[in-house]
Scaffold this active site. Structure first.
Site, PDB file in Angstrom:
ATOM      1  N   HIS A  86       0.836  -1.207   0.000  1.00 22.22           N
ATOM      2  CA  HIS A  86       0.000   0.000   0.000  1.00 22.22           C
ATOM      3  C   HIS A  86       0.869   1.255   0.000  1.00 22.22           C
ATOM      4  O   HIS A  86       1.887   1.316   0.675  1.00 22.22           O
ATOM      5  CB  HIS A  86      -1.017   0.001   1.151  1.00 22.22           C
ATOM      6  CG  HIS A  86      -0.466  -0.003   2.542  1.00 22.22           C
ATOM      7  ND1 HIS A  86      -0.297   1.145   3.271  1.00 22.22           N
ATOM      8  CD2 HIS A  86      -0.067  -1.019   3.358  1.00 22.22           C
ATOM      9  CE1 HIS A  86       0.169   0.838   4.483  1.00 22.22           C
ATOM     10  NE2 HIS A  86       0.329  -0.476   4.555  1.00 22.22           N
ATOM     11  N   ASP A  88      -0.527   4.296   0.602  1.00 19.79           N
ATOM     12  CA  ASP A  88      -1.084   5.315   1.494  1.00 19.79           C
ATOM     13  C   ASP A  88      -0.419   5.209   2.853  1.00 19.79           C
ATOM     14  O   ASP A  88       0.183   4.183   3.196  1.00 19.79           O
ATOM     15  CB  ASP A  88      -2.609   5.182   1.630  1.00 19.79           C
ATOM     16  CG  ASP A  88      -3.043   3.879   2.294  1.00 19.79           C
ATOM     17  OD1 ASP A  88      -2.410   2.829   2.038  1.00 19.79           O
ATOM     18  OD2 ASP A  88      -4.007   3.899   3.086  1.00 19.79           O
ATOM     19  N   ASP A 125       5.997   1.695   6.947  1.00 16.87           N
ATOM     20  CA  ASP A 125       4.604   1.267   6.692  1.00 16.87           C
ATOM     21  C   ASP A 125       3.952   2.191   5.701  1.00 16.87           C
ATOM     22  O   ASP A 125       3.365   3.186   6.065  1.00 16.87           O
ATOM     23  CB  ASP A 125       3.854   1.243   8.033  1.00 16.87           C
ATOM     24  CG  ASP A 125       2.445   0.712   7.919  1.00 16.87           C
ATOM     25  OD1 ASP A 125       2.115   0.117   6.884  1.00 16.87           O
ATOM     26  OD2 ASP A 125       1.669   0.893   8.873  1.00 16.87           O
ATOM     27  N   GLU A 158      -5.247   1.144   2.367  1.00 16.96           N
ATOM     28  CA  GLU A 158      -5.054   0.122   3.398  1.00 16.96           C
ATOM     29  C   GLU A 158      -5.295   0.689   4.784  1.00 16.96           C
ATOM     30  O   GLU A 158      -5.928   0.053   5.627  1.00 16.96           O
ATOM     31  CB  GLU A 158      -3.635  -0.465   3.304  1.00 16.96           C
ATOM     32  CG  GLU A 158      -3.474  -1.799   4.028  1.00 16.96           C
ATOM     33  CD  GLU A 158      -3.199  -1.670   5.526  1.00 16.96           C
ATOM     34  OE1 GLU A 158      -3.405  -2.663   6.244  1.00 16.96           O
ATOM     35  OE2 GLU A 158      -2.791  -0.590   5.996  1.00 16.96           O
ATOM     36  N   GLU A 159      -4.805   1.892   5.020  1.00 17.85           N
ATOM     37  CA  GLU A 159      -4.914   2.474   6.359  1.00 17.85           C
ATOM     38  C   GLU A 159      -6.332   2.918   6.697  1.00 17.85           C
ATOM     39  O   GLU A 159      -6.607   3.336   7.818  1.00 17.85           O
ATOM     40  CB  GLU A 159      -3.928   3.645   6.518  1.00 17.85           C
ATOM     41  CG  GLU A 159      -2.457   3.276   6.329  1.00 17.85           C
ATOM     42  CD  GLU A 159      -1.885   2.367   7.406  1.00 17.85           C
ATOM     43  OE1 GLU A 159      -2.645   1.866   8.256  1.00 17.85           O
ATOM     44  OE2 GLU A 159      -0.662   2.140   7.384  1.00 17.85           O
ATOM     45  N   ASP A 185       4.740  -6.020   4.621  1.00 19.56           N
ATOM     46  CA  ASP A 185       4.014  -4.979   5.361  1.00 19.56           C
ATOM     47  C   ASP A 185       3.927  -5.376   6.835  1.00 19.56           C
ATOM     48  O   ASP A 185       3.018  -4.992   7.543  1.00 19.56           O
ATOM     49  CB  ASP A 185       2.613  -4.805   4.755  1.00 19.56           C
ATOM     50  CG  ASP A 185       1.909  -3.554   5.233  1.00 19.56           C
ATOM     51  OD1 ASP A 185       2.608  -2.622   5.685  1.00 19.56           O
ATOM     52  OD2 ASP A 185       0.666  -3.499   5.164  1.00 19.56           O
ATOM     53  N   HIS A 218     -24.624  22.363  34.394  1.00 12.62           N
ATOM     54  CA  HIS A 218     -23.739  22.928  35.414  1.00 12.62           C
ATOM     55  C   HIS A 218     -23.424  21.818  36.417  1.00 12.62           C
ATOM     56  O   HIS A 218     -24.341  21.204  36.970  1.00 12.62           O
ATOM     57  CB  HIS A 218     -24.464  24.094  36.109  1.00 12.62           C
ATOM     58  CG  HIS A 218     -23.586  24.880  37.023  1.00 12.62           C
ATOM     59  ND1 HIS A 218     -23.151  24.387  38.223  1.00 12.62           N
ATOM     60  CD2 HIS A 218     -23.063  26.127  36.901  1.00 12.62           C
ATOM     61  CE1 HIS A 218     -22.389  25.299  38.810  1.00 12.62           C
ATOM     62  NE2 HIS A 218     -22.324  26.371  38.020  1.00 12.62           N
ATOM     63  N   THR A 320     -16.811  23.893  34.554  1.00 11.91           N
ATOM     64  CA  THR A 320     -17.593  22.999  35.412  1.00 11.91           C
ATOM     65  C   THR A 320     -18.830  22.541  34.666  1.00 11.91           C
ATOM     66  O   THR A 320     -19.820  23.255  34.564  1.00 11.91           O
ATOM     67  CB  THR A 320     -17.992  23.741  36.700  1.00 11.91           C
ATOM     68  OG1 THR A 320     -18.532  25.014  36.333  1.00 11.91           O
ATOM     69  CG2 THR A 320     -16.791  23.936  37.599  1.00 11.91           C
ATOM     70  N   ARG A 333      -8.850  -6.968  18.726  1.00 10.34           N
ATOM     71  CA  ARG A 333      -8.016  -7.764  17.822  1.00 10.34           C
ATOM     72  C   ARG A 333      -8.457  -9.212  17.949  1.00 10.34           C
ATOM     73  O   ARG A 333      -8.589  -9.735  19.072  1.00 10.34           O
ATOM     74  CB  ARG A 333      -6.542  -7.632  18.202  1.00 10.34           C
ATOM     75  CG  ARG A 333      -6.004  -6.226  18.049  1.00 10.34           C
ATOM     76  CD  ARG A 333      -5.792  -5.853  16.596  1.00 10.34           C
ATOM     77  NE  ARG A 333      -5.499  -4.422  16.481  1.00 10.34           N
ATOM     78  CZ  ARG A 333      -5.015  -3.854  15.389  1.00 10.34           C
ATOM     79  NH1 ARG A 333      -4.764  -4.570  14.307  1.00 10.34           N
ATOM     80  NH2 ARG A 333      -4.796  -2.567  15.344  1.00 10.34           N
ATOM     81  N   HIS A 432       2.917   4.202  12.543  1.00  7.60           N
ATOM     82  CA  HIS A 432       1.713   4.915  13.015  1.00  7.60           C
ATOM     83  C   HIS A 432       2.046   5.951  14.100  1.00  7.60           C
ATOM     84  O   HIS A 432       1.146   6.620  14.583  1.00  7.60           O
ATOM     85  CB  HIS A 432       0.631   3.962  13.559  1.00  7.60           C
ATOM     86  CG  HIS A 432       0.027   3.074  12.526  1.00  7.60           C
ATOM     87  ND1 HIS A 432      -1.228   2.524  12.653  1.00  7.60           N
ATOM     88  CD2 HIS A 432       0.500   2.643  11.336  1.00  7.60           C
ATOM     89  CE1 HIS A 432      -1.495   1.776  11.589  1.00  7.60           C
ATOM     90  NE2 HIS A 432      -0.468   1.828  10.778  1.00  7.60           N
TER      91      HIS A 432
HETATM   92  N1  BES Z   1       1.278  -2.860   8.108  1.00 13.25           N
HETATM   93  C1  BES Z   1       0.261  -2.715   9.098  1.00 13.25           C
HETATM   94  C2  BES Z   1      -0.065  -4.006   9.827  1.00 13.25           C
HETATM   95  C3  BES Z   1       1.059  -4.694  10.555  1.00 13.25           C
HETATM   96  C4  BES Z   1       2.167  -4.008  11.016  1.00 13.25           C
HETATM   97  C5  BES Z   1       0.968  -6.040  10.787  1.00 13.25           C
HETATM   98  C6  BES Z   1       3.183  -4.680  11.678  1.00 13.25           C
HETATM   99  C7  BES Z   1       1.964  -6.699  11.457  1.00 13.25           C
HETATM  100  C8  BES Z   1       3.087  -6.025  11.893  1.00 13.25           C
HETATM  101  C9  BES Z   1      -0.990  -2.141   8.435  1.00 13.25           C
HETATM  102  O1  BES Z   1      -0.688  -1.054   7.595  1.00 13.25           O
HETATM  103  C10 BES Z   1      -1.920  -1.638   9.495  1.00 13.25           C
HETATM  104  O2  BES Z   1      -1.611  -0.647  10.100  1.00 13.25           O
HETATM  105  N2  BES Z   1      -3.057  -2.297   9.720  1.00 13.25           N
HETATM  106  C11 BES Z   1      -4.045  -1.813  10.633  1.00 13.25           C
HETATM  107  C12 BES Z   1      -5.392  -2.351  10.268  1.00 13.25           C
HETATM  108  C13 BES Z   1      -6.034  -1.679   9.098  1.00 13.25           C
HETATM  109  C14 BES Z   1      -7.371  -2.323   8.805  1.00 13.25           C
HETATM  110  C15 BES Z   1      -6.199  -0.194   9.297  1.00 13.25           C
HETATM  111  C16 BES Z   1      -3.735  -2.262  12.030  1.00 13.25           C
HETATM  112  O3  BES Z   1      -3.154  -3.332  12.255  1.00 13.25           O
HETATM  113  O4  BES Z   1      -4.108  -1.503  12.931  1.00 13.25           O
HETATM  114 MN    MN Z   2       0.920  -1.417   6.412  1.00  9.23          MN
HETATM  115 MN    MN Z   3      -0.423   0.759   8.894  1.00 10.44          MN
END
Ligand code: BES
Ligand code: MN
Ligand code: MN
Length: 463
Positions: A86, A88, A125, A158-159, A185, A218, A320, A333, A432
């Site tokens: 990806h 992006d 990434d 992807e993101e 990735d 309030h 307040t 997850r 990230h």
């Molecule tokens: N490349 C990552 C996922 C990743 C990173 C897997 C390191 C294993 C090790 C991917 O770009 C990502 O960030 N995926 C998201 C999910 C997606 C649906 C937004 C995630 O894992 O939060």
């Molecule tokens: Mn990725």
């Molecule tokens: Mn990612």
């Protein structure tokens, strides 16, 4: 592959320069104000693929950001590798925490990367890891050593959950016909301990809105007399884990695949230092589900986390107020056999049941995805394992990851293909996060290792 490897050594510096160029394009898929940059990135990548020797290169329109396709078919009877990646990237904020601007890449040495690392959003990434494939392909093409057919499919969403990729895959099954999918990735354990990702977690992501009184109140006049949505939300969230740090949603674990004793023993062989782990994160101790190790908690066990929580007054100073509404974003997850839609449904029912009288709860699901596992007794895995052995001088460790790449499960469903995850990033590369980076060692190792995958895959396919 000798000429290919020589070519890579000769052109290393240019490969770095080109990566820096594409890292300057802020292709943030989540933010519509960057639409033009995402588009520019797609066209630049298409040009890079053409220059490397790809044919039938196309920037394919979707309802969202475009998908870049390109291929090199040398012989219909040879195996075909489909490369996915990806282009992006995640938003760069909080900007003030970056030591250098996120889209102005710089190379700096770090303790873990003494050879230097490229600091930029997307360095690891996934632009850096994706570009390894473009350069490995170039090297094989220019030296006449490309052993198989290659197809590239690179998306720009992807993101943000790959919303339009499924449609593209469904509509292009013939064009995407291949024998294996290859993706970089993910990460590996350490630069001297290569590993191959053999599993990814799935994802359920929800946003919750909790409403109490019909307006902000309030906090003196009404404090102690009405339900405060933020107080209640905090309590509801706290209820989602028990004392053993297990998730309390009824039915949540019903389908979770339990690993055998042997499999867990095998997993425990992966090097892991709790001390180093804590030190790297500045924490005193780890935390998680009782009865499982940190490596297990982060890969073979499901998890639930609040990603953000807000409401009421968060500005400067004190106001307040009892807010009318409170919000949270929550991710779960998932591990094999759990299904994201089912889990989202279980969550919604349970979360609603936790609300006291006078509180209304709205749960909105976001994008989700299914978990996946890669078996290690396949020619695809063996080809990858042998490739790492050639460049690292060590057999890589098969290891499940905690991250999610939902399209891997989708590819299996729609195309009937398994994915090999040859990731070269490190957990410490801060993907990230502010100061994301990618080691030059890792970038070059990736470019060097990929061609061996191709030749091994071709060879093993013949047996
Ligand atoms: N490349 C990552 C996922 C990743 C990173 C897997 C390191 C294993 C090790 C991917 O770009 C990502 O960030 N995926 C998201 C999910 C997606 C649906 C937004 C995630 O894992 O939060
Ligand atoms: Mn990725
Ligand atoms: Mn990612």
């Amino acid at each position: 592959m000798k000429k290919t490897q020589e070519y890579i050594q000769e052109h290393k510096q240019r490969f770095v320069g080109e990566l820096l160029e594409i890292l300057r394009i802020p292709s943030i898929s989540a933010d519509s104000s960057y639409k033009g940059d995402v588009e520019k990135m797609a066209f630049d990548l298409a040009d890079k693929l053409k220059e490397a020797g790809a044919e039938n290169v196309e920037v394919c329109r979707t309802d969202g950001h475009p998908i870049v396709y390109g291929e090199k078919i040398i012989d219909k009877n040879l195996p075909t590798v489909l490369v996915y990646g990806h282009y992006d990237v995640q938003p760069a904020d909080p900007l003030e925490l970056w030591d250098s601007p996120p889209f102005d890449p710089v190379i700096k040495k770090t303790e873990i990367h003494p050879e230097g690392a490229i600091f930029a959003r997307g360095a690891c990434d996934d632009k850096g890891q994706l570009y390894m494939h473009v350069k490995a392909f170039e090297a094989m093409m220019k030296t006449g050593e490309l052993p198989c057919n290659v197809k590239f499919m690179v998306e720009g969403e992807e993101e943000v959950g790959s919303v339009n990729l499924t449609t593209f895959v469904k509509e292009n099954k013939e064009r995407l016909k291949a024998d294996i999918i290859l993706v970089s990735d993910t990460g590996m354990l350490a630069n001297d301990t290569p590993s191959i990702t053999t599993g990814l977690r799935g994802l359920s992501y929800v946003e919750v809105e909790v409403t109490g009184p019909n307006r902000d109140l309030h906090s003196g006049l009404y404090g102690g007399c009405v339900t405060n949505p933020l107080n209640i939300l905090a309590k509801m969230i706290a209820t989602l884990h028990d004392d053993k740090k297990k998730i309390t949603i009824p039915g949540f674990y019903d389908k979770v695949e339990e690993l055998s004793k042997e499999e867990r023993e095998e997993m425990a062989k992966a090097p892991f230092s709790k001390e180093d782990y804590c030190k790297a994160l500045d924490i005193e101790d780890v935390y998680g589900e009782e009865g499982y190790t940190t490596l297990e908690r982060g890969s073979i066990r499901p998890s639930l986390d609040v990603n953000g929580m807000w409401g009421g007054y968060t500005g400067e100073g004190a106001k307040t107020v009892i807010p009318s509404k409170a919000y949270a974003k929550i991710s779960m997850r998932l591990v094999p056999n759990q299904n994201s839609e089912e889990i989202t449904k279980l969550f919604t029912e349970y979360f609603q049941s936790l609300a006291p009288k006078g509180i209304r709860v709205k749960v909105t699901p976001h994008h989700g995805g299914e978990p996946s596992v890669t078996p290690i007794n396949t020619i695809g895995y063996k080809a990858a394992s042998k490739a790492y052995e050639a460049t690292f001088g060590k057999k890589p460790i098969p290891l499940r990851s905690g991250g999610s790449i939902p399209i891997v499960a989708m590819f299996e469903k729609e195309l009937g293909l398994k994915t090999i995850l040859m990731g070269f990033g490190l957990d410490s590369d801060a993907i990230h996060s502010p100061n994301e980076h990618f080691g030059l060692f890792n970038y070059f190792k990736g470019i060097e290792t990929i061609p061996y995958f191709y030749s091994n895959f071709k060879e093993l396919s013949n047996d």
